[in-house]
Scaffold this active site. Structure first.
Site, PDB file in Angstrom:
ATOM      1  N   PHE A 143      -9.357  19.787 -24.849  1.00  0.00           N
ATOM      2  CA  PHE A 143      -9.722  18.385 -24.912  1.00  0.00           C
ATOM      3  C   PHE A 143     -11.012  18.257 -24.092  1.00  0.00           C
ATOM      4  O   PHE A 143     -11.209  19.014 -23.144  1.00  0.00           O
ATOM      5  CB  PHE A 143      -8.599  17.483 -24.360  1.00  0.00           C
ATOM      6  CG  PHE A 143      -8.928  16.031 -24.496  1.00  0.00           C
ATOM      7  CD1 PHE A 143      -8.954  15.436 -25.737  1.00  0.00           C
ATOM      8  CD2 PHE A 143      -9.275  15.260 -23.396  1.00  0.00           C
ATOM      9  CE1 PHE A 143      -9.303  14.096 -25.885  1.00  0.00           C
ATOM     10  CE2 PHE A 143      -9.620  13.925 -23.530  1.00  0.00           C
ATOM     11  CZ  PHE A 143      -9.638  13.342 -24.778  1.00  0.00           C
ATOM     12  N   THR A 144     -11.884  17.310 -24.465  1.00  0.00           N
ATOM     13  CA  THR A 144     -13.229  17.245 -23.857  1.00  0.00           C
ATOM     14  C   THR A 144     -13.192  17.252 -22.317  1.00  0.00           C
ATOM     15  O   THR A 144     -13.857  18.074 -21.683  1.00  0.00           O
ATOM     16  CB  THR A 144     -13.966  15.980 -24.328  1.00  0.00           C
ATOM     17  OG1 THR A 144     -13.071  14.874 -24.194  1.00  0.00           O
ATOM     18  CG2 THR A 144     -14.404  16.089 -25.772  1.00  0.00           C
ATOM     19  N   TYR A 182       0.844  -1.206   0.000  1.00  0.00           N
ATOM     20  CA  TYR A 182       0.000   0.000   0.000  1.00  0.00           C
ATOM     21  C   TYR A 182       0.872   1.246   0.000  1.00  0.00           C
ATOM     22  O   TYR A 182       0.618   2.204  -0.725  1.00  0.00           O
ATOM     23  CB  TYR A 182      -0.922  -0.003   1.229  1.00  0.00           C
ATOM     24  CG  TYR A 182      -1.930   1.107   1.189  1.00  0.00           C
ATOM     25  CD1 TYR A 182      -3.138   0.940   0.511  1.00  0.00           C
ATOM     26  CD2 TYR A 182      -1.677   2.338   1.801  1.00  0.00           C
ATOM     27  CE1 TYR A 182      -4.058   1.967   0.454  1.00  0.00           C
ATOM     28  CE2 TYR A 182      -2.595   3.369   1.741  1.00  0.00           C
ATOM     29  CZ  TYR A 182      -3.794   3.182   1.071  1.00  0.00           C
ATOM     30  OH  TYR A 182      -4.714   4.185   0.994  1.00  0.00           O
ATOM     31  N   ARG A 193     -15.876  13.113 -35.488  1.00  0.00           N
ATOM     32  CA  ARG A 193     -15.460  14.319 -34.772  1.00  0.00           C
ATOM     33  C   ARG A 193     -16.025  15.505 -35.540  1.00  0.00           C
ATOM     34  O   ARG A 193     -15.360  16.194 -36.258  1.00  0.00           O
ATOM     35  CB  ARG A 193     -13.932  14.413 -34.661  1.00  0.00           C
ATOM     36  CG  ARG A 193     -13.311  13.327 -33.818  1.00  0.00           C
ATOM     37  CD  ARG A 193     -13.241  13.655 -32.324  1.00  0.00           C
ATOM     38  NE  ARG A 193     -14.428  13.367 -31.551  1.00  0.00           N
ATOM     39  CZ  ARG A 193     -14.417  13.114 -30.236  1.00  0.00           C
ATOM     40  NH1 ARG A 193     -13.297  13.092 -29.565  1.00  0.00           N
ATOM     41  NH2 ARG A 193     -15.531  12.908 -29.568  1.00  0.00           N
ATOM     42  N   ASP A 222      -0.197  19.605 -21.101  1.00  0.00           N
ATOM     43  CA  ASP A 222      -0.873  18.306 -21.196  1.00  0.00           C
ATOM     44  C   ASP A 222       0.009  17.427 -22.075  1.00  0.00           C
ATOM     45  O   ASP A 222       0.118  17.628 -23.282  1.00  0.00           O
ATOM     46  CB  ASP A 222      -2.269  18.479 -21.810  1.00  0.00           C
ATOM     47  CG  ASP A 222      -3.040  17.155 -21.901  1.00  0.00           C
ATOM     48  OD1 ASP A 222      -2.396  16.091 -21.908  1.00  0.00           O
ATOM     49  OD2 ASP A 222      -4.278  17.195 -21.979  1.00  0.00           O
ATOM     50  N   LYS A 225      -2.434   6.828 -23.007  1.00  0.00           N
ATOM     51  CA  LYS A 225      -1.853   7.214 -24.293  1.00  0.00           C
ATOM     52  C   LYS A 225      -0.343   7.023 -24.270  1.00  0.00           C
ATOM     53  O   LYS A 225       0.238   6.464 -25.179  1.00  0.00           O
ATOM     54  CB  LYS A 225      -2.148   8.680 -24.627  1.00  0.00           C
ATOM     55  CG  LYS A 225      -3.507   9.194 -24.217  1.00  0.00           C
ATOM     56  CD  LYS A 225      -4.623   8.712 -25.127  1.00  0.00           C
ATOM     57  CE  LYS A 225      -5.992   8.996 -24.552  1.00  0.00           C
ATOM     58  NZ  LYS A 225      -6.303  10.380 -24.336  1.00  0.00           N
ATOM     59  N   PHE A 271     -22.711  11.967 -28.288  1.00  0.00           N
ATOM     60  CA  PHE A 271     -21.949  11.156 -29.253  1.00  0.00           C
ATOM     61  C   PHE A 271     -21.626   9.774 -28.714  1.00  0.00           C
ATOM     62  O   PHE A 271     -21.456   8.827 -29.466  1.00  0.00           O
ATOM     63  CB  PHE A 271     -20.670  11.883 -29.702  1.00  0.00           C
ATOM     64  CG  PHE A 271     -19.656  12.131 -28.617  1.00  0.00           C
ATOM     65  CD1 PHE A 271     -19.722  13.283 -27.853  1.00  0.00           C
ATOM     66  CD2 PHE A 271     -18.639  11.227 -28.377  1.00  0.00           C
ATOM     67  CE1 PHE A 271     -18.787  13.522 -26.850  1.00  0.00           C
ATOM     68  CE2 PHE A 271     -17.691  11.459 -27.381  1.00  0.00           C
ATOM     69  CZ  PHE A 271     -17.772  12.605 -26.613  1.00  0.00           C
TER      70      PHE A 271
HETATM   71  C1  LIG Z   1      -7.013  11.115 -23.278  1.00  0.00           C
HETATM   72  C2  LIG Z   1      -6.608  12.491 -22.951  1.00  0.00           C
HETATM   73  C3  LIG Z   1      -6.900  13.058 -21.702  1.00  0.00           C
HETATM   74  C4  LIG Z   1      -7.677  12.322 -20.632  1.00  0.00           C
HETATM   75  O1  LIG Z   1      -7.046  11.163 -20.207  1.00  0.00           O
HETATM   76  P1  LIG Z   1      -7.839   9.876 -19.652  1.00  0.00           P
HETATM   77  O2  LIG Z   1      -6.766   8.952 -19.217  1.00  0.00           O
HETATM   78  O3  LIG Z   1      -8.698   9.357 -20.759  1.00  0.00           O
HETATM   79  O4  LIG Z   1      -8.673  10.376 -18.503  1.00  0.00           O
HETATM   80  C5  LIG Z   1      -6.470  14.362 -21.478  1.00  0.00           C
HETATM   81  N1  LIG Z   1      -5.823  15.060 -22.430  1.00  0.00           N
HETATM   82  C6  LIG Z   1      -5.533  14.555 -23.632  1.00  0.00           C
HETATM   83  C7  LIG Z   1      -4.805  15.367 -24.650  1.00  0.00           C
HETATM   84  C8  LIG Z   1      -5.915  13.245 -23.947  1.00  0.00           C
HETATM   85  O5  LIG Z   1      -5.632  12.757 -25.177  1.00  0.00           O
END
Ligand SMILES: *Cc1c(COP(=O)(O)O)cnc(C)c1O
Length: 487
Positions: free
Chosen positions: A137-138, A85, A394, A228, A271, A460
């Site tokens: 980003f969303t 842990y 998209r 990011d 990613k 979507f």
């Molecule tokens: C996928 C992504 C996120 C969010 O990450 P998750 O692991 O899906 O929560 C944030 N910023 C960018 C540019 C991404 O491609």
């Protein structure tokens, strides 16, 4: 061992062919089913590719999120996971990997990218703040807005052009940045956000020259920069390829230079290294301390942050592998191949090739389908129907309705075909290209879509649509006429 040399392989024939720099040792069978069965599947899925199961999908190009191939080293590292842990040795190895990759002293682990966005937004955004960025980003936008902030997308004029030869369409517009600071005052700017390889506008990178200009403005006004880094490996690769100063630098040197220009870096490990997880890094102790307490509150103890220890191990290895150009170049070189082939065939595709996938301009591809009948959604459905390749809409379906219930038409209608790292072979990419070419020659047969089930938020993901005319049956008939009994 560090390698500053470019890893491209030239063919004697002069053809530009991407070469797999790995061998395939574990395989998974794919399902290529007859077009008639795919018709049933897409009807059941409400012409929404999110609602298909992989039993009916041949090549899954929906996203790169959590779908990159893991390496043998990643999988084997999971076996030595030191389950604890607190104070796990696996976590120590992750910290070392962060130091090596990003040259960052302070690290906070989180369970995925959006969890990092939650912690950063809660810590630094006050009601009425603004956050300028190259593109949203969303999940980023949602976290900033829920904390009372407003985003401004200040991309350059080049960014949304379909046909372009600009090497850095992801750059932030410095003039617009200065305007926002002047208009709102520096103390209202919570931070400037830079997104590496802009996810929603084609995986397009920014340059280090642009980062340096942003840094200059930020320092002048005492504003923080948040990077990011979810798609940072590809951005670093493009900097090495396209920015003369870095031609002979290693990916590691490029990454360290990028990180030295920002205050906070966060990423989604889905990613970066194809495991669940993510993290926030900084070299500023004060900034680190401000965010630190939210980790045990939302994620888990400081040494696992909501991840399993196995994932922690695989993530550490995945990060180190990002420094290897023969790994990180794989997606971009396959994307470049497919973009070049489609461009030669006259199929409308976003150029130059980016780092996430191939983006088809559905507005131009289906110019006879009105935008209110969702050309990008129709193209995604039609392409799956005739090929079994699953892409992502998209465009306007990914947008929302205004207060009067009218669609807010998207800036661009794109079909995104993601290229997960080291998953597809060249002949599979050739097949995807071939079927898209066939569809382009038969584009007049494709019609529009309309909703019959429309969720009020994030429609979507779960919304269902139907064709505005019986075009799918016509497409099936033409496919059979041209391809006989081929799958
Ligand atoms: C996928 C992504 C996120 C969010 O990450 P998750 O692991 O899906 O929560 C944030 N910023 C960018 C540019 C991404 O491609």
């Amino acid at each position: 061992m560090e390698n500053n040399k470019s890893q491209c392989v030239k063919f004697y024939s002069g053809q530009e062919i991407p070469l797999e720099l790995h061998k395939v040792r574990i395989v998974q069978k794919l399902n290529l089913i007859p077009i008639e069965e795919r018709l049933k599947a897409i009807v059941e899925g409400g012409f929404n590719t999110f609602l298909l199961t992989t039993k009916t999908v041949f090549l899954d190009m929906l996203t790169d999120s959590g779908t990159n191939a893991m390496s043998d080293n990643q999988v084997s590292s999971m076996l030595r996971a030191d389950d604890a842990y607190a104070g796990s040795q696996s976590y120590m190895r992750l910290e070392e990997a962060i130091m090596e990759t990003f040259n960052c002293k302070y690290f906070l682990p989180v369970h995925q990218g959006r969890a990092a966005e939650n912690i950063i937004s809660q810590t630094f955004i006050k009601q009425g703040d603004v956050v300028p960025m190259n593109y949203h980003f969303t999940t980023t936008k949602a976290h900033i807005e829920i904390n009372g902030g407003t985003i401004f997308e200040i991309y350059t004029d080049e960014a949304l052009k379909v046909k372009s030869s600009h090497p850095f369409k992801g750059n932030l517009d410095i003039g617009k940045l200065k305007d926002i600071i002047k208009r709102y005052g520096a103390d209202k700017v919570a931070y400037i956000r830079l997104e590496a390889s802009t996810n929603l506008i084609g995986g397009q990178p920014f340059s280090i020259a642009n980062m340096r200009e942003v840094r200059k403005v930020a320092t002048e006004h005492g504003i923080m920069i948040v990077l990011d880094a979810s798609l940072i490996g590809e951005n670093a690769y493009f900097i090495k390829q396209r920015e003369a100063e870095f031609k002979n630098k290693s990916i590691k040197e490029v990454l360290h230079e990028m990180l030295s220009l920002v205050d906070v870096t966060y990423f989604s490990s889905r990613k970066v290294s194809s495991t669940r997880g993510g993290g926030i890094c900084t070299n500023n102790e004060e900034i680190h301390k401000k965010m630190r307490d939210l980790v045990p509150l939302y994620e888990g103890f400081y040494t696992y942050g909501g991840m399993s220890i196995r994932e922690v191990e695989a993530m550490a290895i995945g990060l180190i592998e990002t420094l290897d150009e023969s790994v990180i170049s794989q997606s971009p070189s396959f994307i470049k191949y497919m973009v070049n082939e489609l461009d030669k065939l006259g199929v409308p595709v976003v150029t130059p090739a980016g780092g996430l996938g191939v983006h088809i301009d559905a507005g131009q591809f289906l110019s006879h389908v009105p935008q209110k009948e969702y050309p990008a959604g129709a193209l995604a459905a039609a392409y799956f129907l005739i090929s079994g390749v699953r892409g992502m809409e998209r465009g306007t379906i990914s947008s929302v309705r205004d207060a009067n219930g009218n669609d807010v038409l998207a800036d661009v209608e794109l079909l995104r075909l993601a290229m997960p790292r080291r998953v597809f072979t060249l002949s599979q990419v050739m097949y995807a290209t071939d079927r898209l070419n066939w569809l382009y020659r038969n584009r007049e047969l494709v019609g529009g879509l309309k909703f019959y089930e429309e969720p009020p938020v994030l429609r979507f993901f779960g919304g269902k649509l139907e064709p505005t005319s019986p075009w799918p049956a016509k497409l099936v008939a033409k496919f059979r006429a041209d391809f006989g009994d081929s799958l």
